[in-house]
Every structure is written in C-alpha cells, then in structure tokens.
Design an enzyme around this catalytic site. Structure first.
Site, PDB file in Angstrom:
ATOM      1  N   ASP A  68       0.841  -1.202   0.000  1.00 44.64           N
ATOM      2  CA  ASP A  68       0.000   0.000   0.000  1.00 44.64           C
ATOM      3  C   ASP A  68       0.876   1.252   0.000  1.00 44.64           C
ATOM      4  OD1 ASP A  68       0.747  -0.738   2.676  1.00 44.64           O
ATOM      5  OD2 ASP A  68      -0.756   0.632   3.485  1.00 44.64           O
ATOM      6  N   GLU A 124       0.085  -0.998   5.891  1.00 43.69           N
ATOM      7  CA  GLU A 124       1.156  -0.430   6.713  1.00 43.69           C
ATOM      8  C   GLU A 124       0.939   1.046   6.928  1.00 43.69           C
ATOM      9  OE1 GLU A 124       4.955   0.986   8.241  1.00 43.69           O
ATOM     10  OE2 GLU A 124       3.958   1.698   6.449  1.00 43.69           O
TER      11      GLU A 124
HETATM   12 ZN   LIG Z   1       6.751   2.261   4.220  1.00 40.93          ZN
END
Ligand SMILES: [Zn+2]
Length: 365
Positions: A68, A124
């Site tokens: 992501d 994340e």
């Molecule tokens: Zn990162």
C-alpha cells in the site's frame, strides 16, 4: 517478471492507496510463484496480505514489506501511477516507500538460492491492524517464524547503504481533560479555574527530561501538541480545559510505565482530570550481533559503505515483528517518500537488489 525495474513499474501502476490493493499483490504473487514460491493469501477484514515461501536448507530469511501507498496529493510532474523512467530515475508513488524494495526482494530471490519468505501486507500506511500483526500470528501457528527478518522500509538517508534501523522508539498519544467550575472572572473564589491546573500540570510534565538516552537511542521526548479551552469570553472562567501530547520513547520506558507516570503527575495538580492514552507502538531494539552484521556486511560488500545502526524516526511494522524474531530495516533513500515525484534512481534499485541477494547467499547457507 523477475527484473526489479519491470516489477517495480508494474507495482507502481497499481494505485494501491491504503486500504485499496488495486491488483498490486497479484502482480507480486505471480512473480514469486514463477520463482518457486508457494503463496498463501491472507485476507483479514478488508486488507489483502500474503505470505510467500520458497523452501531451502539453512537459515530462514524473511523479507517484509507493504504494497500500500499514501495518497499522491497534488503537484506531481510525473503520473504518480505511471511508473515512468526519465534520465535513469523511476518515478511514482511507492517508488521509495516501498514498491522499489519489494521488487528488489523478488529480483534478489531470483538470483540467490536459499530458504526465503516474504511477508507482504496492504495495511502499513493505515491502521496496521489487519496487516503484519495478523500475518505474524498465522506464521507462528504454522511454525513459519523466520530466523531473521529484514523490512524494506527506506532507511537510507543520503546514500543507499548509509543507515540501517535496528530498533525504533515507541509512541504514546495522550489527551488530558481537566474539569473545573465555570464562573465569573471577577469572582474566582466561586469558580475553579481548570486552565490554571492545566498550565501547572503541563509545566510539570515538561520540567524534567524523561531520560538522557543510551548507546542506541536518543533521549525520549515529550511534546505538547495542543492545548484547547475554546473560551470566547474574556470574563468567564471556563468549565474545562484539555491538552494533547505525544511521547516518543526509547527502550528505557514502556507505554504502561509512562501512563503511570502521567497519571501520577496529573493527579497531583488536577485530581479530577481524565487521561486518555493510546500507545501506537512500544520501543524495540535488535541487539547488534550476527543478524545485523550479516546485513551490514552485504551492504558494505555492494556499496563500500559501512551502515550506521540507527533507531530514529517514526514507528514501522518492524515493531510487531520484533516480538517474534530478530528484525532490522534496510531500504532505499527515504528523501522522496510521501512527497510529490517520489522516485528511485535505477542504479540504486539495482544495487539494493544486489544487497538483498548477497544477504540471501550469506545468511541462508
Ligand atoms: Zn513504508
């Protein structure tokens, strides 16, 4: 597709802004399957994750990363999801943080045999609830915890290879609400001024440093980030006052210990205060030794630089991995991450691939 550049371009062309995946993980999973990896897709909630493993003899080395990216924002000179190469530089959201490194993981595995796995998450940059933590729980249940894990976050500062991260500070956010008794500013004896209590509390909190740091960590830091009373009147003692603060703390503290400390100080000045605490990460440190030395040796073999072990910066998913196995972070130069025209020079992408391949050869023997 096992060339780092081609793979990085294909990943950048998937607009995987958290929590969207936009096909990014399939691009990577397909590449890994052609290299003999077994890919287990692990979707938790709305988040796509996977664990990929190629069996082999010797130590088990895991590369961890996220597909992501943060939103592109405005003002790019290049298409943020175009994967354009111009003058030897690859542009796009995620080029540095961290689709470039993920592509390098796969390209390195193509070059070097060994027991290698990849822990890939799509969560994340967001809450990190249904990502790395959940995959690690699954890995533990399957007996797949590695001997060493390298997270590909962009840790290099000026030149590729100048810095690795061997730990991270913890982070605690707190909101203090101090109730008072509203009243007329001319009749303070009939009121209880919460702003005075707040000022004394905050000044006590910043009066003494939390610590002086140690060999691997800089001193912990408490920053008051906001004070809010919202009182538009000049002649009214307000009924409540609030403040927010953030503590970045080293391994001389724990989130629970700091919460106790806050409670004690605050109750001394404002016994009726409410304290809301959110600990977004505990600190961790991988003691320098065999694991970090293997990583440093691979870096210096390829770049000629001896990386500095560092623990600065924000939190990362390495904080979760540290609870399961030794972990260190090493990746590209971070200067362009989360910025417009995020980019990676092709030469550095090639070097990073060579560093990861060297580590596989040396560590997985
Ligand atoms: Zn990162």
């Amino acid at each position: 597709m096992t060339d780092a550049l081609e793979l990085a371009q294909a990943l950048i062309r998937c607009p995987s802004v958290t929590p969207a995946d936009a096909g990014a993980q399939a691009v990577l999973a397909d590449a890994l399957e052609t290299l003999g990896f077994t890919v287990t897709r692990l979707k938790f909630g709305a988040i796509e994750n996977f664990f990929a493993e190629r069996p082999g003899t010797g130590a088990h080395l895991c590369f961890a990363g996220h597909t992501d990216v943060v939103p592109p924002g405005e003002g790019w000179r290049h298409d943020p999801f175009g994967g354009v190469v111009e003058d030897g530089v690859l542009y796009g959201r995620g080029a540095a943080d961290m689709k470039g490194a993920i592509a390098a993981f796969a390209a390195a595995a193509a070059r070097a045999p060994g027991h290698v796995s990849l822990l890939i998450t799509g969560d994340e940059e967001g809450d990190a609830i249904d990502g790395t933590v959940r995959v690690l729980e699954w890995m533990e249940a399957q007996g797949k915890i590695p001997d060493f894990c390298v997270v590909g976050e962009p840790t290099s500062r000026v030149r590729l290879g100048d810095t690795i991260k061997i730990g991270r500070r913890g982070s605690l956010n707190a909101r203090i609400t101090i109730p008072g008794i509203q009243g007329h500013a001319a009749y303070p004896r009939l009121a209880d001024n919460p702003v005075h209590r707040l000022v004394k509390t905050l000044s006590a909190l910043i009066a003494t440093p939390l610590d002086a740091g140690n060999a691997w960590f800089e001193p912990s830091s408490l920053q008051i980030t906001s004070t809010d009373v919202g009182n538009p009147a000049a002649n009214v003692i307000p009924g409540a006052a609030t403040a927010r603060l953030n503590i970045r703390f080293n391994d001389m503290h724990t989130g629970a210990g700091l919460t106790d400390w806050l409670t004690e100080i605050i109750s001394g000045y404002a016994p009726a205060a409410e304290l809301a605490v959110r600990i977004s990460g505990e600190p961790f440190l991988t003691q320098p030794g065999r694991h970090t030395e293997a990583l440093s040796a691979a870096i210096s073999q390829v770049t000629g630089l001896m990386p500095e072990p560092n623990t600065a910066g924000g939190t990362s998913d390495a904080r979760f991995i540290a609870g399961f196995c030794p972990v260190a972070e090493f990746g590209l130069v971070g200067a362009s991450m989360h910025r417009t025209d995020e980019c990676v020079p092709l030469a550095e992408l090639a070097q990073l691939t060579e560093i990861y391949a060297t580590l596989i050869r040396d560590f997985c023997r």
